[in-house]
Motif scaffolding. Structure first.
Motif, short mmCIF file in Angstrom:
data_model
loop_
_atom_site.label_atom_id
_atom_site.label_comp_id
_atom_site.label_asym_id
_atom_site.label_seq_id
_atom_site.Cartn_x
_atom_site.Cartn_y
_atom_site.Cartn_z
N TYR A 129 0.85 -1.19 0.00
CA TYR A 129 0.00 0.00 0.00
C TYR A 129 0.89 1.24 0.00
CZ TYR A 129 -3.64 -3.34 1.09
OH TYR A 129 -4.49 -4.41 1.02
N LEU A 130 0.68 2.08 -1.00
CA LEU A 130 1.49 3.29 -1.16
C LEU A 130 0.58 4.51 -1.21
CD1 LEU A 130 3.79 1.98 -4.04
CD2 LEU A 130 4.23 1.88 -1.58
N GLN A 131 1.05 5.61 -0.62
CA GLN A 131 0.27 6.84 -0.61
C GLN A 131 1.05 7.95 -1.29
OE1 GLN A 131 -0.68 7.51 3.53
NE2 GLN A 131 -2.54 6.31 3.34
N GLY A 132 0.51 8.42 -2.39
CA GLY A 132 1.08 9.56 -3.08
C GLY A 132 2.21 9.22 -4.04
N TYR A 133 2.54 10.22 -4.86
CA TYR A 133 3.52 10.02 -5.91
C TYR A 133 4.93 9.79 -5.37
CZ TYR A 133 6.12 10.48 -10.17
OH TYR A 133 6.96 10.23 -11.22
N PHE A 187 5.23 6.23 -4.29
CA PHE A 187 5.17 5.40 -5.49
C PHE A 187 6.51 5.43 -6.22
CE2 PHE A 187 4.78 5.74 -10.10
CZ PHE A 187 4.32 4.47 -10.43
N SER A 188 7.03 6.63 -6.44
CA SER A 188 8.27 6.80 -7.19
C SER A 188 9.44 6.14 -6.47
CB SER A 188 8.53 8.28 -7.42
OG SER A 188 9.56 8.46 -8.33
N LYS A 189 9.53 6.36 -5.17
CA LYS A 189 10.61 5.76 -4.38
C LYS A 189 10.52 4.23 -4.43
CE LYS A 189 12.46 5.48 0.29
NZ LYS A 189 12.22 5.74 1.69
N PHE A 190 9.32 3.71 -4.28
CA PHE A 190 9.09 2.26 -4.28
C PHE A 190 9.56 1.62 -5.59
CE2 PHE A 190 6.38 -1.51 -4.85
CZ PHE A 190 6.54 -2.14 -3.64
N PHE A 191 9.17 2.22 -6.71
CA PHE A 191 9.50 1.64 -8.01
C PHE A 191 10.88 2.05 -8.53
CE2 PHE A 191 4.98 0.64 -8.28
CZ PHE A 191 5.06 -0.65 -8.79
N SER A 192 11.56 2.93 -7.81
CA SER A 192 12.89 3.36 -8.25
C SER A 192 14.01 2.65 -7.52
CB SER A 192 13.04 4.87 -8.07
OG SER A 192 12.17 5.54 -8.92
N GLY A 193 13.70 1.60 -6.79
CA GLY A 193 14.80 0.92 -6.17
C GLY A 193 14.47 -0.06 -5.08
#
Length: 127
Positions: free
Chosen positions: A6-10, A13-19
């Protein structure tokens, strides 16, 4: 086993998918929805209608997958034409809810997320 995130906000999201996220070559589904109000429901009426159907279809979810719920923000954030979820080439969101099979062209948008038969197709396809 399904791994849920569960992710909140961009930013999250960006941090999660960037590494920090490693799918271990498993199938990844990302469900974009409006952020929750204090009541626990999304501010987005279409998201409120779609969620119970998506949740029911998750019971049929393929084994060894990731299901990631991303809250895109409050109504003003989402309605802003410069919302980063609209501009990001990984997402290019036009409507919420949107369910994407990550790293493919498969997605369901808006009221398509309320249709069990379409959800079965995207969850069960082999692309």
């Amino acid at each position: 086993m399904i791994t849920k995130h569960y992710l909140q906000g961009y930013e999250e999201f960006s941090k999660f998918f960037s590494g920090e996220f490693d799918s271990n070559d498993q199938i990844v589904f990302v469900y974009f929805t409006g952020s929750k109000l204090p009541s626990g429901e999304s501010w987005c009426p279409d998201c409120v209608k779609a969620w119970p159907v998506v949740e029911k279809e998750l019971e049929k979810f393929p084994e060894n997958c990731h299901f990631i719920v991303v809250e895109v923000g409050d109504r003003p954030t989402w309605k802003d034409p410069n919302c980063p979820f609209r501009k990001d080439p990984r997402t290019k969101l036009m409507v919420i809810p949107t369910l994407k099979r990550w790293n493919t062209h498969q997605k369901l948008e808006g009221d398509q997320c309320e249709k069990s038969d379409l959800l079965e197709l995207i969850f069960g396809s082999e692309e």
